[in-house]
Scaffold this active site. Structure first.
Site, mmCIF file in Angstrom:
data_model
loop_
_atom_site.group_PDB
_atom_site.id
_atom_site.type_symbol
_atom_site.label_atom_id
_atom_site.label_comp_id
_atom_site.label_asym_id
_atom_site.label_seq_id
_atom_site.Cartn_x
_atom_site.Cartn_y
_atom_site.Cartn_z
ATOM 1 C CD GLU A 91 128.128 76.174 -16.088
ATOM 2 O OE1 GLU A 91 129.098 76.279 -15.331
ATOM 3 O OE2 GLU A 91 127.391 77.138 -16.387
ATOM 4 C CB THR A 138 139.573 76.437 -18.438
ATOM 5 O OG1 THR A 138 140.068 75.127 -18.157
ATOM 6 C CG2 THR A 138 140.371 77.028 -19.578
ATOM 7 C CG LEU A 167 139.986 73.259 -23.202
ATOM 8 C CD1 LEU A 167 138.862 72.386 -23.724
ATOM 9 C CD2 LEU A 167 139.412 74.544 -22.638
ATOM 10 N N GLY A 168 143.621 71.608 -20.550
ATOM 11 C CA GLY A 168 144.191 71.143 -19.284
ATOM 12 C C GLY A 168 143.218 70.302 -18.466
ATOM 13 C CE1 TYR A 169 143.862 71.169 -12.606
ATOM 14 C CE2 TYR A 169 143.594 72.937 -14.200
ATOM 15 C CZ TYR A 169 144.067 72.486 -12.991
ATOM 16 O OH TYR A 169 144.728 73.332 -12.159
ATOM 17 C CE1 TYR A 193 127.746 77.120 -10.874
ATOM 18 C CE2 TYR A 193 129.093 75.665 -12.237
ATOM 19 C CZ TYR A 193 128.411 76.845 -12.054
ATOM 20 O OH TYR A 193 128.358 77.753 -13.080
ATOM 21 C CG ASP A 236 130.066 80.335 -10.114
ATOM 22 O OD1 ASP A 236 129.567 81.194 -9.344
ATOM 23 O OD2 ASP A 236 130.324 80.572 -11.308
ATOM 24 C CB CYS A 270 130.624 99.500 -5.482
ATOM 25 S SG CYS A 270 131.443 98.136 -4.639
ATOM 26 C CB CYS A 290 127.155 97.292 -8.304
ATOM 27 S SG CYS A 290 126.298 95.827 -7.706
ATOM 28 C CB CYS A 337 125.862 95.850 -1.540
ATOM 29 S SG CYS A 337 127.437 95.073 -1.148
HETATM 30 FE FE1 SF4 Z 1 130.002 96.334 -4.864
HETATM 31 FE FE2 SF4 Z 1 128.251 95.009 -3.378
HETATM 32 FE FE3 SF4 Z 1 127.784 95.326 -5.976
HETATM 33 FE FE4 SF4 Z 1 129.702 93.691 -5.173
HETATM 34 S S1 SF4 Z 1 127.500 93.449 -4.798
HETATM 35 S S2 SF4 Z 1 129.897 95.221 -6.804
HETATM 36 S S3 SF4 Z 1 130.477 94.756 -3.356
HETATM 37 S S4 SF4 Z 1 127.903 96.950 -4.429
#
Ligand code: SF4
Length: 356
Positions: A46, A52, A89-91, A128, A146, A203, A206, A212
């Site tokens: 993490e 990075t 890795l930097g920082y 986080y 995040d 989407c 998804c 959504c």
């Molecule tokens: Fe698309 Fe919504 Fe799925 Fe994101 S959460 S990929 S905007 S359908």
């Protein structure tokens, strides 16, 4: 600000979790820290992933774990060993905080603390990272929001405009299942990394598209808007590349310095009306007795955190006898060939690269 249009009741949340976890089990990437999710391994991953990209972290993670396989070995690391393992890795400040935290864990909380507040109080660990360690390694129901998760939540709820950071943490706190917070948090992060990506969310692939709100009203590519990013602060910095007998002068960084790393080229912020030449010249006078002729050698651009930096390099040759560095343990001469190992911020490499 637009708040969520769809009611996220218990039934909806249950359906959402099932879809998400089914997808995650089929499509998750095999990542080294997932194969053996001990708190130490999750913590290192993490912190490396904070600033990075994953593909870069994959090149360094196993090597770092081989060199420092546990808290004790990391706590006992010398600065050169740590610098060497972190190089690329930097920082570098992240590595210094890892080391400080490892010392604290080894002394006060071995082998690794399990309590959220104790983990949160360690150097370099924010909400986080503490949430990620507690949920992924200990399966405790803490959220871990995040950038990826924030984007997914923004789109799922079609949230527009500025909202307080606590909004997303409160929202996802109500969605985390008590029985599998580890899988839920990782699935949310993975969805943001692989499917609900910043510019063109995928989407059609998804697993939670039915939930959504952004997709339903056709704004999934418009949010989160670029306007949500805070504007970068512009800074000018004058750098000195001072050479003597094939060696370059380095200065020790002060605590909390803008540019990470222990050692770097001498540098100074260029104030408002001043020119970079004037700043470089007065910086040079604070370091050397005698006069050194400076000539511009590099102009570079670089971003550190929220700062957009324009760096101006000035080269000068310090002939022995003509100009001598003031006696001060904040400086040292380093051979040109070995300078790469000492400089952890790439802005110094950019300035030197233009000169050579
Ligand atoms: Fe698309 Fe919504 Fe799925 Fe994101 S959460 S990929 S905007 S359908």
């Amino acid at each position: 600000m637009t708040m969520p249009k769809r009611m996220w009741n218990a039934e909806t949340i249950g359906d959402f979790r099932r879809k998400l976890s089914g997808w995650y089990r089929r499509h998750r990437r095999e990542l080294p820290w997932r194969a053996d999710p001990t708190p130490y391994r999750i913590w290192i991953s993490e912190v490396m992933l904070q600033q990075t990209q994953t593909k870069t972290v994959l090149r360094y993670y196993d090597r770092f774990l081989e060199r420092f396989p546990d808290v004790e070995s990391l706590a006992g690391a010398s600065q050169p060993e740590l610098q060497n393992a972190w190089s690329g890795l930097g920082y570098y400040r992240r590595a210094q905080n890892l080391h400080r935290a490892a010392v604290e864990i080894a002394e006060k909380h071995p082998p690794f603390p399990e309590d959220f507040r104790t983990i949160l109080a360690l150097p370099g660990i924010g909400r986080y990272t503490a949430g990620a360690i507690c949920s992924i390694a200990f399966n405790q129901p803490y959220p871990a929001v995040d950038g990826n998760v924030r984007r997914v939540l923004t789109r799922l709820t079609a949230t527009r405009g500025q909202v307080p950071e606590s909004y997303f943490w409160d929202l996802v706190s109500g969605w985390i299942p008590r029985r599998s917070p580890s899988e839920f948090n990782q699935a949310m992060m993975e969805l943001g990394a692989l499917v609900c990506v910043p510019k063109r969310p995928k989407c059609r692939r998804c697993p939670v598209r039915a939930f959504c709100a952004a997709r339903r009203i056709g704004i999934e590519r418009k949010i989160p808007g670029v306007g949500l990013k805070p504007a970068r602060k512009r800074l000018r910095i004058a750098f000195l590349v001072l050479e003597q007998k094939q060696r370059i002068l380095l200065s020790r960084a002060s605590a909390g310095s803008l540019i990470p790393g222990d050692w770097g080229l001498p540098w100074q912020l260029v104030p408002g009306q001043e020119s970079a030449e004037e700043t470089a010249s007065s910086l040079c006078k604070t370091i050397f007795r005698g006069k050194i002729r400076l000539e511009p050698c590099a102009t570079v651009r670089h971003t550190i955190s929220n700062h957009q930096i324009t760096g101006f390099g000035f080269y000068g040759k310090a002939e022995p006898g003509e100009a001598e560095a003031r006696a001060d343990d904040g400086f040292r001469w380093e051979k040109r060939d070995s300078i790469g190992k000492c400089l952890t911020s790439s802005i110094f490499h950019k300035v030197l690269g233009k000169r050579s």
